[in-house]
Design a protein around this motif. Structure first.
Motif, PDB file in Angstrom:
ATOM      1  N   MET A 191      -4.967  21.335  -3.475  1.00 35.53           N
ATOM      2  CA  MET A 191      -4.514  22.068  -2.287  1.00 35.53           C
ATOM      3  C   MET A 191      -4.317  21.048  -1.178  1.00 35.53           C
ATOM      4  O   MET A 191      -5.238  20.307  -0.861  1.00 35.53           O
ATOM      5  CB  MET A 191      -5.561  23.085  -1.831  1.00 35.53           C
ATOM      6  CG  MET A 191      -5.731  24.251  -2.782  1.00 35.53           C
ATOM      7  SD  MET A 191      -4.281  25.309  -2.810  1.00 35.53           S
ATOM      8  CE  MET A 191      -4.327  26.007  -1.215  1.00 35.53           C
ATOM      9  N   PRO A 192      -3.137  20.987  -0.631  1.00 35.48           N
ATOM     10  CA  PRO A 192      -2.915  20.021   0.452  1.00 35.48           C
ATOM     11  C   PRO A 192      -3.789  20.336   1.653  1.00 35.48           C
ATOM     12  O   PRO A 192      -4.047  21.496   1.954  1.00 35.48           O
ATOM     13  CB  PRO A 192      -1.427  20.153   0.784  1.00 35.48           C
ATOM     14  CG  PRO A 192      -0.965  21.398   0.133  1.00 35.48           C
ATOM     15  CD  PRO A 192      -1.963  21.787  -0.930  1.00 35.48           C
ATOM     16  N   ALA A 193      -4.248  19.287   2.316  1.00 35.37           N
ATOM     17  CA  ALA A 193      -5.121  19.478   3.481  1.00 35.37           C
ATOM     18  C   ALA A 193      -4.331  19.808   4.720  1.00 35.37           C
ATOM     19  O   ALA A 193      -3.205  19.594   4.881  1.00 35.37           O
ATOM     20  CB  ALA A 193      -5.938  18.207   3.710  1.00 35.37           C
ATOM     21  N   ALA A 219      -2.609   0.828   6.690  1.00 37.24           N
ATOM     22  CA  ALA A 219      -2.899   2.265   6.725  1.00 37.24           C
ATOM     23  C   ALA A 219      -1.649   3.079   6.397  1.00 37.24           C
ATOM     24  O   ALA A 219      -1.725   4.079   5.666  1.00 37.24           O
ATOM     25  CB  ALA A 219      -3.450   2.654   8.098  1.00 37.24           C
ATOM     26  N   ASN A 220      -0.503   2.656   6.901  1.00 38.15           N
ATOM     27  CA  ASN A 220       0.749   3.363   6.612  1.00 38.15           C
ATOM     28  C   ASN A 220       1.129   3.237   5.144  1.00 38.15           C
ATOM     29  O   ASN A 220       1.571   4.211   4.527  1.00 38.15           O
ATOM     30  CB  ASN A 220       1.879   2.837   7.491  1.00 38.15           C
ATOM     31  CG  ASN A 220       1.743   3.308   8.924  1.00 38.15           C
ATOM     32  OD1 ASN A 220       1.073   4.290   9.206  1.00 38.15           O
ATOM     33  ND2 ASN A 220       2.371   2.599   9.832  1.00 38.15           N
ATOM     34  N   GLU A 221       0.950   2.050   4.588  1.00 40.58           N
ATOM     35  CA  GLU A 221       1.263   1.860   3.172  1.00 40.58           C
ATOM     36  C   GLU A 221       0.372   2.731   2.292  1.00 40.58           C
ATOM     37  O   GLU A 221       0.834   3.326   1.320  1.00 40.58           O
ATOM     38  CB  GLU A 221       1.115   0.389   2.788  1.00 40.58           C
ATOM     39  CG  GLU A 221       2.200  -0.497   3.356  1.00 40.58           C
ATOM     40  CD  GLU A 221       1.938  -1.972   3.102  1.00 40.58           C
ATOM     41  OE1 GLU A 221       0.973  -2.302   2.374  1.00 40.58           O
ATOM     42  OE2 GLU A 221       2.702  -2.790   3.629  1.00 40.58           O
ATOM     43  N   GLU A 222      -0.915   2.813   2.646  1.00 37.94           N
ATOM     44  CA  GLU A 222      -1.840   3.653   1.873  1.00 37.94           C
ATOM     45  C   GLU A 222      -1.460   5.129   1.996  1.00 37.94           C
ATOM     46  O   GLU A 222      -1.512   5.868   1.013  1.00 37.94           O
ATOM     47  CB  GLU A 222      -3.272   3.433   2.343  1.00 37.94           C
ATOM     48  CG  GLU A 222      -3.825   2.070   1.980  1.00 37.94           C
ATOM     49  CD  GLU A 222      -5.173   1.782   2.614  1.00 37.94           C
ATOM     50  OE1 GLU A 222      -5.643   2.598   3.442  1.00 37.94           O
ATOM     51  OE2 GLU A 222      -5.746   0.732   2.281  1.00 37.94           O
ATOM     52  N   ALA A 223      -1.066   5.557   3.184  1.00 34.85           N
ATOM     53  CA  ALA A 223      -0.675   6.956   3.380  1.00 34.85           C
ATOM     54  C   ALA A 223       0.580   7.275   2.582  1.00 34.85           C
ATOM     55  O   ALA A 223       0.680   8.353   1.969  1.00 34.85           O
ATOM     56  CB  ALA A 223      -0.458   7.237   4.868  1.00 34.85           C
ATOM     57  N   VAL A 224       1.536   6.366   2.545  1.00 34.31           N
ATOM     58  CA  VAL A 224       2.768   6.586   1.775  1.00 34.31           C
ATOM     59  C   VAL A 224       2.444   6.628   0.286  1.00 34.31           C
ATOM     60  O   VAL A 224       2.965   7.465  -0.451  1.00 34.31           O
ATOM     61  CB  VAL A 224       3.814   5.493   2.102  1.00 34.31           C
ATOM     62  CG1 VAL A 224       4.961   5.526   1.121  1.00 34.31           C
ATOM     63  CG2 VAL A 224       4.323   5.656   3.528  1.00 34.31           C
ATOM     64  N   ALA A 225       1.558   5.733  -0.155  1.00 38.26           N
ATOM     65  CA  ALA A 225       1.174   5.714  -1.573  1.00 38.26           C
ATOM     66  C   ALA A 225       0.486   7.023  -1.961  1.00 38.26           C
ATOM     67  O   ALA A 225       0.748   7.582  -3.039  1.00 38.26           O
ATOM     68  CB  ALA A 225       0.263   4.524  -1.859  1.00 38.26           C
ATOM     69  N   ARG A 226      -0.385   7.550  -1.090  1.00 42.88           N
ATOM     70  CA  ARG A 226      -1.050   8.834  -1.378  1.00 42.88           C
ATOM     71  C   ARG A 226      -0.048   9.973  -1.401  1.00 42.88           C
ATOM     72  O   ARG A 226      -0.125  10.874  -2.241  1.00 42.88           O
ATOM     73  CB  ARG A 226      -2.134   9.126  -0.334  1.00 42.88           C
ATOM     74  CG  ARG A 226      -3.402   8.338  -0.532  1.00 42.88           C
ATOM     75  CD  ARG A 226      -4.543   8.871   0.326  1.00 42.88           C
ATOM     76  NE  ARG A 226      -4.189   9.024   1.736  1.00 42.88           N
ATOM     77  CZ  ARG A 226      -4.323   8.073   2.651  1.00 42.88           C
ATOM     78  NH1 ARG A 226      -4.795   6.882   2.298  1.00 42.88           N
ATOM     79  NH2 ARG A 226      -3.993   8.283   3.898  1.00 42.88           N
ATOM     80  N   ALA A 227       0.911   9.939  -0.491  1.00 43.44           N
ATOM     81  CA  ALA A 227       1.900  11.016  -0.419  1.00 43.44           C
ATOM     82  C   ALA A 227       2.832  11.001  -1.621  1.00 43.44           C
ATOM     83  O   ALA A 227       3.308  12.046  -2.066  1.00 43.44           O
ATOM     84  CB  ALA A 227       2.709  10.905   0.871  1.00 43.44           C
TER      85      ALA A 227
END
Length: 75
Positions: free
Chosen positions: A73-75, A54-62
């Motif tokens: 537009m950022p959420a 989950a952290n890797e996916e969040a970093v990839a999205r960011a």
């Protein structure tokens, strides 16, 4: 602290090792099993792997490039 030689246990140092008359001698296999590691936290590895993913996916999205023209537009 200095080491001095004492003779406190001279009377018992040569005695044979005690063998119980009521309890059988434990085998090496059973004795070793007492000290084997066990899974006290079953499922813990899966939770850690899920959190890491989950952290890797969040970093990839960011870190993903964003085209501002698409109305992002950022959420």
């Amino acid at each position: 602290m200095s080491l001095t030689q004492t003779h406190l246990y001279d009377d018992i140092i040569g005695l044979p090792h005690h063998q119980s008359q009521t309890h059988a001698h434990m085998s090496m296999h059973n004795r070793a099993a007492q000290f084997m590691p066990f899974a006290a936290l079953t499922g813990y590895e899966a939770v850690i792997e899920h959190a890491a993913l989950a952290n890797e996916e969040a970093v990839a999205r960011a870190n993903a490039p964003v085209d501002v023209a698409d109305g992002y537009m950022p959420a």
